[in-house]
Design a protein around this motif. Structure first.
Motif, PDB file in Angstrom:
ATOM      1  N   PHE A  17      10.898  91.645  93.313  1.00 54.43           N
ATOM      2  CA  PHE A  17      11.281  91.210  94.647  1.00 54.43           C
ATOM      3  C   PHE A  17      10.841  89.754  94.815  1.00 54.43           C
ATOM      4  O   PHE A  17       9.734  89.393  94.423  1.00 54.43           O
ATOM      5  CB  PHE A  17      10.599  92.070  95.713  1.00 54.43           C
ATOM      6  N   TRP A  21      12.734  88.339 100.665  1.00 53.50           N
ATOM      7  CA  TRP A  21      13.578  89.526 100.623  1.00 53.50           C
ATOM      8  C   TRP A  21      13.019  90.569 101.581  1.00 53.50           C
ATOM      9  O   TRP A  21      11.817  90.652 101.818  1.00 53.50           O
ATOM     10  CB  TRP A  21      13.603  90.131  99.224  1.00 53.50           C
ATOM     11  N   THR A  22      13.919  91.393 102.120  1.00 52.57           N
ATOM     12  CA  THR A  22      13.498  92.556 102.884  1.00 52.57           C
ATOM     13  C   THR A  22      13.913  93.803 102.114  1.00 52.57           C
ATOM     14  O   THR A  22      14.923  93.792 101.406  1.00 52.57           O
ATOM     15  CB  THR A  22      14.125  92.566 104.286  1.00 52.57           C
ATOM     16  N   ALA A  23      13.138  94.843 102.249  1.00 47.28           N
ATOM     17  CA  ALA A  23      13.403  96.070 101.512  1.00 47.28           C
ATOM     18  C   ALA A  23      12.875  97.253 102.301  1.00 47.28           C
ATOM     19  O   ALA A  23      12.036  97.104 103.193  1.00 47.28           O
ATOM     20  CB  ALA A  23      12.740  96.020 100.136  1.00 47.28           C
ATOM     21  N   GLU A  24      13.382  98.442 101.946  1.00 48.06           N
ATOM     22  CA  GLU A  24      12.894  99.667 102.557  1.00 48.06           C
ATOM     23  C   GLU A  24      12.168 100.481 101.503  1.00 48.06           C
ATOM     24  O   GLU A  24      12.720 100.785 100.441  1.00 48.06           O
ATOM     25  CB  GLU A  24      14.051 100.486 103.138  1.00 48.06           C
ATOM     26  N   ARG A  47      18.488  95.091 108.179  1.00 46.70           N
ATOM     27  CA  ARG A  47      19.201  95.509 106.967  1.00 46.70           C
ATOM     28  C   ARG A  47      18.583  94.801 105.773  1.00 46.70           C
ATOM     29  O   ARG A  47      18.560  93.581 105.733  1.00 46.70           O
ATOM     30  CB  ARG A  47      20.678  95.135 107.054  1.00 46.70           C
ATOM     31  N   PRO A  48      18.078  95.563 104.829  1.00 49.34           N
ATOM     32  CA  PRO A  48      17.459  94.942 103.666  1.00 49.34           C
ATOM     33  C   PRO A  48      18.410  93.979 102.966  1.00 49.34           C
ATOM     34  O   PRO A  48      19.565  94.306 102.702  1.00 49.34           O
ATOM     35  CB  PRO A  48      17.128  96.138 102.769  1.00 49.34           C
ATOM     36  N   THR A  49      17.932  92.798 102.691  1.00 46.77           N
ATOM     37  CA  THR A  49      18.771  91.784 102.076  1.00 46.77           C
ATOM     38  C   THR A  49      17.952  90.925 101.129  1.00 46.77           C
ATOM     39  O   THR A  49      16.742  90.787 101.307  1.00 46.77           O
ATOM     40  CB  THR A  49      19.429  90.891 103.150  1.00 46.77           C
ATOM     41  N   ARG A  50      18.637  90.339 100.169  1.00 49.69           N
ATOM     42  CA  ARG A  50      17.975  89.441  99.222  1.00 49.69           C
ATOM     43  C   ARG A  50      17.943  88.023  99.737  1.00 49.69           C
ATOM     44  O   ARG A  50      17.379  87.143  99.108  1.00 49.69           O
ATOM     45  CB  ARG A  50      18.705  89.470  97.875  1.00 49.69           C
ATOM     46  N   HIS A  51      18.553  87.772 100.882  1.00 50.39           N
ATOM     47  CA  HIS A  51      18.547  86.426 101.408  1.00 50.39           C
ATOM     48  C   HIS A  51      17.389  86.260 102.373  1.00 50.39           C
ATOM     49  O   HIS A  51      17.227  87.072 103.266  1.00 50.39           O
ATOM     50  CB  HIS A  51      19.849  86.119 102.144  1.00 50.39           C
TER      51      HIS A  51
ATOM     52  N   TYR B   8      16.458 106.921  97.151  1.00 50.48           N
ATOM     53  CA  TYR B   8      15.706 105.759  96.731  1.00 50.48           C
ATOM     54  C   TYR B   8      15.883 105.619  95.225  1.00 50.48           C
ATOM     55  O   TYR B   8      15.899 106.620  94.496  1.00 50.48           O
ATOM     56  CB  TYR B   8      14.221 105.926  97.040  1.00 50.48           C
ATOM     57  N   SER B  11      11.213 102.639  93.976  1.00 52.52           N
ATOM     58  CA  SER B  11      10.492 102.648  95.246  1.00 52.52           C
ATOM     59  C   SER B  11      11.331 102.134  96.413  1.00 52.52           C
ATOM     60  O   SER B  11      10.832 102.026  97.535  1.00 52.52           O
ATOM     61  CB  SER B  11       9.235 101.767  95.126  1.00 52.52           C
ATOM     62  N   THR B  12      12.605 101.826  96.153  1.00 51.09           N
ATOM     63  CA  THR B  12      13.430 101.135  97.137  1.00 51.09           C
ATOM     64  C   THR B  12      14.625 101.966  97.572  1.00 51.09           C
ATOM     65  O   THR B  12      15.376 102.457  96.734  1.00 51.09           O
ATOM     66  CB  THR B  12      13.931  99.799  96.561  1.00 51.09           C
ATOM     67  N   ALA B  13      14.813 102.080  98.875  1.00 49.49           N
ATOM     68  CA  ALA B  13      15.964 102.814  99.386  1.00 49.49           C
ATOM     69  C   ALA B  13      17.245 102.049  99.088  1.00 49.49           C
ATOM     70  O   ALA B  13      17.270 100.812  99.141  1.00 49.49           O
ATOM     71  CB  ALA B  13      15.816 103.019 100.882  1.00 49.49           C
ATOM     72  N   THR B  15      20.405 100.289  99.888  1.00 42.72           N
ATOM     73  CA  THR B  15      20.686  99.554 101.117  1.00 42.72           C
ATOM     74  C   THR B  15      21.960 100.041 101.791  1.00 42.72           C
ATOM     75  O   THR B  15      22.979 100.251 101.126  1.00 42.72           O
ATOM     76  CB  THR B  15      20.818  98.048 100.806  1.00 42.72           C
ATOM     77  N   CYS B  16      21.890 100.253 103.086  1.00 42.69           N
ATOM     78  CA  CYS B  16      23.057 100.574 103.908  1.00 42.69           C
ATOM     79  C   CYS B  16      23.788 101.836 103.433  1.00 42.69           C
ATOM     80  O   CYS B  16      25.014 101.833 103.295  1.00 42.69           O
ATOM     81  CB  CYS B  16      24.002  99.388 103.958  1.00 42.69           C
ATOM     82  N   ARG B  58      27.595  95.355  99.906  1.00 41.77           N
ATOM     83  CA  ARG B  58      27.102  94.041 100.313  1.00 41.77           C
ATOM     84  C   ARG B  58      26.573  93.327  99.088  1.00 41.77           C
ATOM     85  O   ARG B  58      25.785  93.887  98.324  1.00 41.77           O
ATOM     86  CB  ARG B  58      25.971  94.163 101.334  1.00 41.77           C
ATOM     87  N   ASP B  60      24.531  90.932  99.029  1.00 44.13           N
ATOM     88  CA  ASP B  60      23.124  90.555  99.156  1.00 44.13           C
ATOM     89  C   ASP B  60      22.211  91.746  99.401  1.00 44.13           C
ATOM     90  O   ASP B  60      21.053  91.574  99.799  1.00 44.13           O
ATOM     91  CB  ASP B  60      22.950  89.529 100.280  1.00 44.13           C
ATOM     92  N   ALA B  61      22.691  92.945  99.121  1.00 39.09           N
ATOM     93  CA  ALA B  61      21.863  94.142  99.315  1.00 39.09           C
ATOM     94  C   ALA B  61      20.655  94.096  98.390  1.00 39.09           C
ATOM     95  O   ALA B  61      20.763  93.710  97.219  1.00 39.09           O
ATOM     96  CB  ALA B  61      22.679  95.399  99.034  1.00 39.09           C
ATOM     97  N   THR B  62      19.513  94.510  98.917  1.00 41.28           N
ATOM     98  CA  THR B  62      18.307  94.523  98.091  1.00 41.28           C
ATOM     99  C   THR B  62      18.439  95.542  96.968  1.00 41.28           C
ATOM    100  O   THR B  62      18.057  95.283  95.835  1.00 41.28           O
ATOM    101  CB  THR B  62      17.080  94.841  98.956  1.00 41.28           C
TER     102      THR B  62
END
Lengths: 87, 129
Positions: A17, A21-24, A47-51, B8, B11-13, B15-16, B58, B60-62
């Motif tokens: 990461f 970045w935001t993540a869940e 909303r999790p995003t890499r920006h 997940y 460790s990451t859900a 995204t969307c 998306r 840019d989704a994580t």
């Protein structure tokens, strides 16, 4: 739990990461990241995003510096300060 | 709970997400013999499980389509977890491989979606978040 990364971090699954970045993550993972200073908590509606989220521009950034406006002798434009006395 | 129960990857859900599923099955083999009388009998065989889901597309989704594509392309095993992420709730997890990945851009005024299917390999573990 949604978090925002404050610094680069690679997790146990070898996923990296980047800062911003935001993540869940699940609660135990998120709480540990926050406690370690790697992340900060953000709203669940994010909303999790890499920006990285853009910085909010300060109010003063849009104010034009106070510059006197000059007008020609035949124009009656906006002036600052006192009007010249009538001759 | 529906809003919180998600897939997940690691460790990451994802995204969307729109949908998330966990499916389990068990093969059986017949053990009916003359001693069974009028009733067929079976014995459980191997168990298998899959996870699947759907999410909005998306770039840019994580944790998004690109990550699934990378894992599909490299045939990398993914640890998939079906959970709410809430401390104390149950979670189900295991190692998986991507068996299907689809992206769907229908019409002009609809969100682009993608669907994925994950085949479990080995045990599906139950634990507490």
């Amino acid at each position: 739990m949604k978090v925002k990364y404050l610094k680069q971090h690679t997790d146990q699954y070898n996923f990296t990461f980047q800062a911003g970045w935001t993540a869940e993550h699940d609660e135990p993972t998120g709480n540990k990241l926050i406690a370690d200073g790697i992340c900060e908590r953000v709203a669940d509606t994010v909303r999790p995003t890499r920006h990285p989220s853009p910085a909010v521009a300060p109010l003063e950034a849009c104010i034009v510096p106070d510059v006197p406006v000059s007008v020609g002798p035949s124009e009656k434009g906006p002036t600052r300060g006192k009007f010249p006395p009538d001759k | 709970m529906a809003k919180n129960l998600k897939l997940y990857i690691g460790s990451t859900a994802v995204t969307c997400q729109v949908n998330a599923s966990l499916n389990m099955s068990a093969a059986t083999f017949e053990t009916t013999c003359k001693d069974s009388g009028a009733n067929a009998e079976f014995f459980p065989g191997t168990k298998s499980w899959t996870m699947s889901g759907e999410a909005l597309f998306r770039y840019d989704a994580t944790q998004g389509f690109e990550d699934f594509w990378d894992a599909w392309e490299s045939q990398t095993a993914l640890t998939a977890v079906f959970q709410t992420g809430v401390t104390g709730d149950l979670k189900f997890s295991g190692s998986t491989y991507i068996t299907s990945l689809n992206a769907d851009s229908s019409g002009n005024d609809e969100a682009v979606r993608y669907q994925f299917e994950l085949q479990g390999t080995g045990a599906l573990a139950k634990a507490t978040v």
